[in-house]
Scaffold this active site. Structure first.
Site, short mmCIF file in Angstrom:
data_model
loop_
_atom_site.label_atom_id
_atom_site.label_comp_id
_atom_site.label_asym_id
_atom_site.label_seq_id
_atom_site.Cartn_x
_atom_site.Cartn_y
_atom_site.Cartn_z
CB CYS A 29 28.95 23.84 34.44
SG CYS A 29 27.79 23.20 35.85
NE ARG A 48 31.99 28.10 31.88
CZ ARG A 48 31.78 29.14 31.49
NH1 ARG A 48 32.66 30.03 31.10
NH2 ARG A 48 30.34 29.40 31.44
CG ASN A 67 27.13 26.73 31.77
OD1 ASN A 67 27.53 27.65 31.09
ND2 ASN A 67 26.80 26.95 33.22
N GLY A 68 24.06 25.61 33.49
CA GLY A 68 22.87 26.45 33.65
C GLY A 68 22.03 25.98 34.91
CD GLU A 108 40.17 42.36 45.40
OE1 GLU A 108 38.87 42.45 45.57
OE2 GLU A 108 40.77 41.47 44.68
CE LYS A 118 41.89 38.16 44.45
NZ LYS A 118 40.71 38.75 44.52
CD GLU A 155 38.12 35.45 45.93
OE1 GLU A 155 37.57 35.35 45.11
OE2 GLU A 155 39.21 36.16 45.83
CG HIS A 197 31.17 53.27 65.98
ND1 HIS A 197 30.80 53.74 67.09
CD2 HIS A 197 31.88 53.87 65.42
CE1 HIS A 197 31.35 55.30 66.80
NE2 HIS A 197 31.95 55.41 65.68
C1 G6P Z 1 33.67 35.10 40.98
C2 G6P Z 1 34.98 35.04 40.90
C3 G6P Z 1 35.53 36.55 41.51
C4 G6P Z 1 35.21 37.56 40.66
C5 G6P Z 1 33.53 37.54 40.52
C6 G6P Z 1 33.12 38.52 39.42
O1 G6P Z 1 33.03 35.29 42.10
O2 G6P Z 1 35.29 34.09 41.80
O3 G6P Z 1 37.05 36.40 41.32
O4 G6P Z 1 35.52 38.88 41.08
O5 G6P Z 1 33.19 36.16 40.13
O6 G6P Z 1 33.62 37.94 37.95
P1 G6P Z 1 33.54 38.84 36.88
O7 G6P Z 1 34.03 37.98 35.89
O8 G6P Z 1 32.25 39.51 36.68
O9 G6P Z 1 34.60 40.06 37.14
#
Ligand code: G6P
Length: 590
Positions: free
Chosen positions: A2, A27, A99-100, A467, A471, A474, A490
């Site tokens: 948030c 956020r 937020n929290g 990675e 992507k 996501e 395997h």
């Molecule tokens: C979230 C984002 C990712 C990011 C991860 C770690 O999951 O969607 O894109 O890699 O947080 O975030 P940071 O700010 O710690 O790199």
């Protein structure tokens, strides 16, 4: 997660709150709402949609004394209008954005029910508003009520609070980020500096346990009933560039900024003759018997390269996922250096790890893109990525910057300068890919309808595969897996069907042949195999090649390929590229 924002004083509240909220919606963007006080009355509006929906729902207005707003990433309660913030107390004495996560909200709810409170939402936040009211009805003092309320809350909270009886902006903070912006005739607060940089460059980073009040003229901050003198810092507001600059999406813009980001990183850490790292940090790393990387998501995948760079220096090195290590920490030796890698510097799981390390008095190096973030402030050593603001939820240029910074750092520790020469060829290679991105678009058109896809590599090519598969999940909502080439047979090979896309990365002469054999096994079973190779290892029939770069840095052109592929697949599927469903950029809850 948030995003929260508030302001008090002479302000165009509609513009400040809505424009600011839009900048915070990385956020979370499940629902949004705002409240402002005007002529002694509090007006509230919330929607079960995004900030743009809220903007449409809030009629133009002028004037106002104090305002708060919120963009939500749902933790407790579905993202409907009732659960959207701001929340208010039963008798509407208080309006708050939060937020929290309040961990003990169930027991607090029961306690409040005994006091006659009735609840209208499924959120944990509503108890905060009611507790404030319950305390205020007895104490008749807002700050004392906040202090009392904080005393019973367990968990994390950054809150902006309006009381119906005055036109101040109140706040409290524990374990979720919150900072104050100091203006002229108005003061501000928000989850990060971005919504405030058009108004001020003077900020106060709030620490855990702090609470207080903002009036148009001043900021008063307390901890456990005692006033404290705030530390005001200036920030370079130019860094918060929030323009699309003609691009259709932030993700595309940010992918294509990578070559410049790498260039800038080189300039920041190398002056043409020597590295510019803090010598104490370099000595600590040279003396370390182990370097442990802790990170989440994309930053974790970048850390896997950090491990390789360190191993090449003969150091023991491991990378751990922050949320795992926080609960199952390996007992470190005194000579271990912990490297916390985080674009935002605010990832809650990593902050937990950092707390553990701080309690043990162990040194940490923070690698972040966000000066003044929690992880950056609390670390023993700090290195910035200088990647500029990254707005799209998908981390792209920040991954590039992380890997390059880790390479430069390892070189400095090893007393070499070769990565700097390597950077020029890397930048050229990435620029070349940008120019040929339509080739990747064509591949995306072939695969975007697929339900599943695989990325395959060996060694560092496998790190890139990990990675890239993240992507694809996501952004394109394609179920993707990454496997080391030799491992497919395997088990996972059972999933290969006719036309399952398999993308193979070939950049290491040591394993190129073996990997190509693995890929042939898959095409024999009907997979659509797409090989991405370095020019030196290119073979006829490969789907995409890129100009050679030194050794481990090959992950960067490979990942840029993967970023474009997921971007174009999402484009073909007409998905919300910058804000994929269920995600948030900065994950500030555990
Ligand atoms: C979230 C984002 C990712 C990011 C991860 C770690 O999951 O969607 O894109 O890699 O947080 O975030 P940071 O700010 O710690 O790199």
């Amino acid at each position: 997660m948030c995003g929260i924002i508030g302001g008090v004083g002479k302000l165009d509240y509609r513009d400040y709150l809505l424009t600011g909220l839009k900048k915070l919606d990385y956020r979370g963007y499940d629902s949004a709402g705002l409240a402002y006080r005007k002529d002694g009355k509090v007006i509230l509006k919330k929607v079960a949609g995004r900030v743009d929906d809220l903007s449409r729902a809030v009629a133009p207005f002028s004037g106002g004394e104090v305002g708060i707003a919120h963009t939500r990433w749902a933790t407790h309660g579905v993202p409907n209008q009732a659960n959207a913030h701001p929340h208010f107390s039963m008798r509407r004495d208080f309006y708050i954005v939060h937020n929290g996560v309040i961990e003990n909200y169930r027991s607090l709810k029961n306690l409040l029910k005994d006091h006659g409170y009735i609840f209208h939402t499924d959120t944990d936040t509503e108890v905060i508003a009611d507790l404030l009211e319950d305390n205020y009805r007895q104490k008749k003092d807002v700050l004392a009520s906040i202090s009392e309320t904080m005393g019973v809350l367990r968990g994390s909270f950054a809150c902006a609070i309006i009381c119906k009886d005055d036109s101040n902006l109140y706040f409290m903070k524990k374990a979720s980020p919150l900072l104050i912006g100091l203006g002229k005739g108005a003061n501000y607060l928000a989850s990060d500096a971005l919504p405030m940089v058009d108004y001020t460059d003077k900020f106060i980073d709030l620490e855990d346990g702090e609470y207080g009040v903002l009036t148009p003229a001043e900021a008063k901050i307390y901890i456990a009933g005692k006033a404290i003198a705030p530390v005001v810092t200036s920030r370079d507001t130019a860094r918060y560039d929030y323009d699309l600059d003609g691009y259709p999406t932030f993700m595309l813009k940010e992918i294509e900024e990578s070559p410049d980001v790498i260039h800038c990183l080189g300039d920041n850490y190398f002056d043409g003759e020597k590295y510019l790292f803090d010598q104490k940090l370099i000595r600590a790393l040279r003396d370390a018997d182990e370097v442990v990387f802790l990170a989440c998501g994309t930053s974790y995948y970048a850390s896997l390269l950090g491990v390789e760079f360190m191993k090449r220096l003969g150091k023991r090195s491991e990378a751990y996922i922050g949320s795992e290590w926080a609960y199952y920490p390996t007992l470190p030796s005194k000579k271990t250096v912990f490297v916390l890698v985080s674009q935002s510097g605010e990832t809650a799981d990593l902050i937990l790890c950092q707390k553990f390390l701080l309690d043990k008095g162990l040194p940490t190096l923070a690698i972040t893109n966000t000066k003044g973030s929690t992880i950056e402030r609390k670390a023993t050593y700090s290195l910035l990525l200088y990647a500029g603001l990254e707005v799209a939820v998908a981390a792209t240029k920040s991954y590039m910057a992380q890997v390059v910074l880790l390479a430069l750092l390892a070189n400095a520790v090893g007393g070499r300068t070769s990565a700097v020469a390597g950077l020029d060829s890397l930048i050229r290679s990435l620029r070349d890919i940008v120019l040929r991105k339509e080739g990747i678009h064509a591949i995306a058109k072939r695969i975007f309808v697929s339900r599943d896809a695989f990325y395959v590599g060996r060694g560092h090519d496998f790190a890139a595969a990990l990675e890239c598969s993240l992507k694809l999940k996501e952004i394109s909502y394609i179920h993707a897996e990454a496997y080391p080439g030799g491992e497919l047979k395997h088990g996972p090979i059972a999933l290969i069907e006719k036309d399952t896309p398999v993308i193979g990365f070939v950049s290491d002469p040591l394993t190129a042949l073996a990997l190509r054999n693995n890929l042939t096994e898959l095409s024999s079973r009907g997979a659509t195999v797409l090989i991405v190779s370095s020019e030196a290892l290119r073979e006829e029939g490969d789907s995409f090649s890129y100009p050679d770069v030194p050794s481990l840095l090959a992950v960067l052109p490979e990942v840029m390929f993967g970023q474009y592929l997921s971007y174009y697949a999402a484009l073909e599927k007409k998905l919300p590229i910058d804000k994929p469903r269920n995600l948030a950029k900065s994950v500030t809850v555990e």
